[in-house]
Scaffold this active site. Structure first.
Site, PDB file in Angstrom:
ATOM      1  N   GLY A   1       0.643  -5.072   0.868  1.00 24.72           N
ATOM      2  CA  GLY A   1      -0.528  -5.114  -0.007  1.00 24.72           C
ATOM      3  C   GLY A   1      -0.212  -5.718  -1.370  1.00 24.72           C
TER       4      GLY A   1
ATOM      5  N   ALA B   1       0.857  -1.187   0.000  1.00 24.71           N
ATOM      6  CA  ALA B   1       0.000   0.000   0.000  1.00 24.71           C
ATOM      7  C   ALA B   1       0.894   1.238   0.000  1.00 24.71           C
ATOM      8  CB  ALA B   1      -0.882  -0.016   1.239  1.00 24.71           C
TER       9      ALA B   1
ATOM     10  N   GLU C   1      -0.534  -9.323  -0.837  1.00 28.82           N
ATOM     11  CA  GLU C   1      -1.961  -9.588  -0.621  1.00 28.82           C
ATOM     12  C   GLU C   1      -2.733  -9.541  -1.939  1.00 28.82           C
ATOM     13  OE1 GLU C   1      -1.974  -6.496   2.380  1.00 28.82           O
ATOM     14  OE2 GLU C   1      -2.746  -7.926   3.842  1.00 28.82           O
TER      15      GLU C   1
ATOM     16  N   GLU D   1       4.560  -5.292   7.161  1.00 30.45           N
ATOM     17  CA  GLU D   1       3.821  -4.174   7.769  1.00 30.45           C
ATOM     18  C   GLU D   1       4.224  -3.911   9.210  1.00 30.45           C
ATOM     19  OE1 GLU D   1       2.501  -6.582   5.891  1.00 30.45           O
ATOM     20  OE2 GLU D   1       0.874  -5.811   4.640  1.00 30.45           O
TER      21      GLU D   1
HETATM   22  N1  CAA Z   1       4.647   3.250  -0.489  1.00 29.53           N
HETATM   23  C1  CAA Z   1       5.113   4.404  -1.004  1.00 29.53           C
HETATM   24  N2  CAA Z   1       6.310   4.528  -1.604  1.00 29.53           N
HETATM   25  C2  CAA Z   1       7.085   3.427  -1.679  1.00 29.53           C
HETATM   26  C3  CAA Z   1       6.660   2.174  -1.180  1.00 29.53           C
HETATM   27  C4  CAA Z   1       5.372   2.111  -0.562  1.00 29.53           C
HETATM   28  N3  CAA Z   1       4.862   0.955  -0.084  1.00 29.53           N
HETATM   29  N4  CAA Z   1       7.649   1.275  -1.402  1.00 29.53           N
HETATM   30  C5  CAA Z   1       8.639   1.928  -2.037  1.00 29.53           C
HETATM   31  N5  CAA Z   1       8.306   3.219  -2.199  1.00 29.53           N
HETATM   32  C6  CAA Z   1       9.106   4.253  -2.841  1.00 29.53           C
HETATM   33  C7  CAA Z   1      10.273   4.692  -1.981  1.00 29.53           C
HETATM   34  O1  CAA Z   1       9.858   5.622  -0.998  1.00 29.53           O
HETATM   35  C8  CAA Z   1      11.203   5.267  -3.004  1.00 29.53           C
HETATM   36  O2  CAA Z   1      10.755   6.547  -3.349  1.00 29.53           O
HETATM   37  P1  CAA Z   1      11.842   7.747  -3.506  1.00 29.53           P
HETATM   38  O3  CAA Z   1      12.700   7.345  -4.675  1.00 29.53           O
HETATM   39  O4  CAA Z   1      10.999   8.949  -3.778  1.00 29.53           O
HETATM   40  O5  CAA Z   1      12.603   7.809  -2.228  1.00 29.53           O
HETATM   41  C9  CAA Z   1      10.985   4.381  -4.229  1.00 29.53           C
HETATM   42  O6  CAA Z   1       9.721   3.731  -4.005  1.00 29.53           O
HETATM   43  C10 CAA Z   1      12.044   3.306  -4.375  1.00 29.53           C
HETATM   44  O7  CAA Z   1      12.124   2.609  -3.150  1.00 29.53           O
HETATM   45  P2  CAA Z   1      13.510   2.379  -2.356  1.00 29.53           P
HETATM   46  O8  CAA Z   1      14.468   3.466  -2.629  1.00 29.53           O
HETATM   47  O9  CAA Z   1      13.173   2.096  -0.926  1.00 29.53           O
HETATM   48  O10 CAA Z   1      14.024   1.048  -3.092  1.00 29.53           O
HETATM   49  P3  CAA Z   1      14.928  -0.106  -2.489  1.00 29.53           P
HETATM   50  O11 CAA Z   1      15.244  -1.001  -3.642  1.00 29.53           O
HETATM   51  O12 CAA Z   1      16.050   0.458  -1.695  1.00 29.53           O
HETATM   52  O13 CAA Z   1      13.983  -0.889  -1.437  1.00 29.53           O
HETATM   53  C11 CAA Z   1      11.939  -1.981  -0.750  1.00 29.53           C
HETATM   54  C12 CAA Z   1      12.859  -1.600  -1.926  1.00 29.53           C
HETATM   55  C13 CAA Z   1      12.635  -2.970   0.180  1.00 29.53           C
HETATM   56  C14 CAA Z   1      10.696  -2.620  -1.373  1.00 29.53           C
HETATM   57  C15 CAA Z   1      11.557  -0.697   0.051  1.00 29.53           C
HETATM   58  O14 CAA Z   1      11.105   0.302  -0.847  1.00 29.53           O
HETATM   59  C16 CAA Z   1      10.457  -0.913   1.061  1.00 29.53           C
HETATM   60  O15 CAA Z   1      10.714  -1.450   2.133  1.00 29.53           O
HETATM   61  N6  CAA Z   1       9.211  -0.468   0.745  1.00 29.53           N
HETATM   62  C17 CAA Z   1       8.100  -0.566   1.664  1.00 29.53           C
HETATM   63  C18 CAA Z   1       7.579  -1.979   1.751  1.00 29.53           C
HETATM   64  C19 CAA Z   1       6.446  -2.063   2.756  1.00 29.53           C
HETATM   65  O16 CAA Z   1       6.614  -1.775   3.915  1.00 29.53           O
HETATM   66  N7  CAA Z   1       5.251  -2.467   2.290  1.00 29.53           N
HETATM   67  C20 CAA Z   1       4.082  -2.564   3.129  1.00 29.53           C
HETATM   68  C21 CAA Z   1       3.238  -1.319   3.006  1.00 29.53           C
HETATM   69  S1  CAA Z   1       1.887  -1.258   4.177  1.00 29.53           S
HETATM   70  C22 CAA Z   1       0.672  -2.228   3.494  1.00 29.53           C
HETATM   71  O17 CAA Z   1       0.812  -2.753   2.408  1.00 29.53           O
HETATM   72  C23 CAA Z   1      -0.585  -2.348   4.320  1.00 29.53           C
HETATM   73  C24 CAA Z   1      -1.543  -3.383   3.845  1.00 29.53           C
HETATM   74  O18 CAA Z   1      -1.456  -4.534   4.198  1.00 29.53           O
HETATM   75  C25 CAA Z   1      -2.662  -3.009   2.993  1.00 29.53           C
END
Ligand code: CAA
Length: 256
Positions: free
Chosen positions: A108, A65, A111, A131
């Site tokens: 998400g 998400a 999911e 999460e």
């Molecule tokens: N939401 C918004 N932006 C996101 C994102 C997310 N879930 N995941 C990645 N991005 C963005 C980053 O902020 C980054 O943006 P900027 O370039 O503007 O800084 C861009 O995508 C690239 O990401 P990274 O620089 O972090 O890339 P990476 O290769 O170093 O890492 C990753 C990749 C491990 C996937 C890391 O981006 C990450 O941990 N993302 C979040 C994953 C996460 O926590 N997902 C769960 C979300 S909550 C949810 O989904 C609730 C639910 O159950 C419904």
């Protein structure tokens, strides 16, 4: 129709949807879910579509998400708007839907993939429910669907620690149907989708409904449901065509 967050293609009777927010690893915001739902409705209503494939990019199916959209929500906003409900449209699609996952399928994203009927994974795929690292838990079915796919122990470990699972482990655990080289992912997904789309649409939808029933009911009830649906198939012209074609040693034609 032009979309901002997804790309849509048709390959004969297969509808292909590519999640397309590359700058944020296909983070799932309300615009993307809204556009996805518009296309799912359109494909569902289109008799020329027999199977749907959802994929992302080489780097990410979807990284979850959209945290920037979600982070400031209050509890009443989260509860009253119940924004996750709109995601569930995918799980109500009656036609077969395949997730083709390369790179990250997190939160998400994992999911969403699990709402599809099966997951074909690239060898680069990484699945996870991280999460808890954000101070929340999965909210779009992760604690329920992942547990049904991989069992309690692995689901607990992933949801509690945020550990990611690679493609080989995901295949061993039963989360994905099979793993293919990343370069072949979309062509493999389209090939299996074409095979499915060439079957009888009625039989494919009823088969999907019957397999899904196994998650919702007891074994005895599920088997009774299957038996009734199987028996009713003898009313279909497609049953006559399929069995006649076998006896005449020719391929069936379910498009007539
Ligand atoms: N939401 C918004 N932006 C996101 C994102 C997310 N879930 N995941 C990645 N991005 C963005 C980053 O902020 C980054 O943006 P900027 O370039 O503007 O800084 C861009 O995508 C690239 O990401 P990274 O620089 O972090 O890339 P990476 O290769 O170093 O890492 C990753 C990749 C491990 C996937 C890391 O981006 C990450 O941990 N993302 C979040 C994953 C996460 O926590 N997902 C769960 C979300 S909550 C949810 O989904 C609730 C639910 O159950 C419904």
């Amino acid at each position: 129709m032009a979309f901002e967050t997804i790309l849509v293609e048709r390959h004969e009777r297969v509808g292909l949807i590519r999640l397309n927010r590359p700058k944020v690893l296909n983070a799932l915001n309300s615009d993307l879910i809204g556009e996805l739902n518009v296309v799912l409705d359109a494909f569902e209503a289109d008799a020329d579509i027999g199977c749907i494939v959802i994929t992302g990019s080489d780097k990410a199916f979807a990284a979850g998400a959209d945290i920037t959209e979600m982070h400031a929500l209050t509890y009443p906003e989260s509860y009253d708007n119940d924004f996750i409900t709109s995601w569930e449209r995918l799980s109500r699609v009656r036609k077969p839907v395949i997730a083709a996952v390369a790179g990250f399928a997190l939160g998400g994203g994992c999911e969403l993939a699990m709402m599809c009927d099966f997951i074909l994974a690239a060898d680069t795929a990484k699945f996870g429910q991280p999460e808890i690292k954000l101070g929340v838990m999965p909210g779009a079915g992760g604690t329920q669907r992942l547990t049904r796919f991989v069992g309690k122990s692995k689901a607990m470990e992933m949801c509690l620690s945020g550990r990611l699972m690679g493609a080989a482990e995901a295949e061993r655990a039963g989360l994905v149907s099979r793993v293919v080289p990343a370069a072949d992912l979309v062509s493999e997904a389209l090939a299996v989708a074409k095979t499915i789309a060439d079957m009888s649409p009625t039989v494919a939808m009823q088969t999907k409904e019957s397999v899904n029933r196994s998650y919702e009911t007891t074994l005895a009830e599920g088997i009774r449901f299957e038996r009734r649906v199987f028996q009713a198939m003898f009313a279909l012209e497609h049953q006559k065509e399929g069995m006649r074609a076998f006896m005449e040693k020719r391929p069936p034609n379910f498009r007539r």
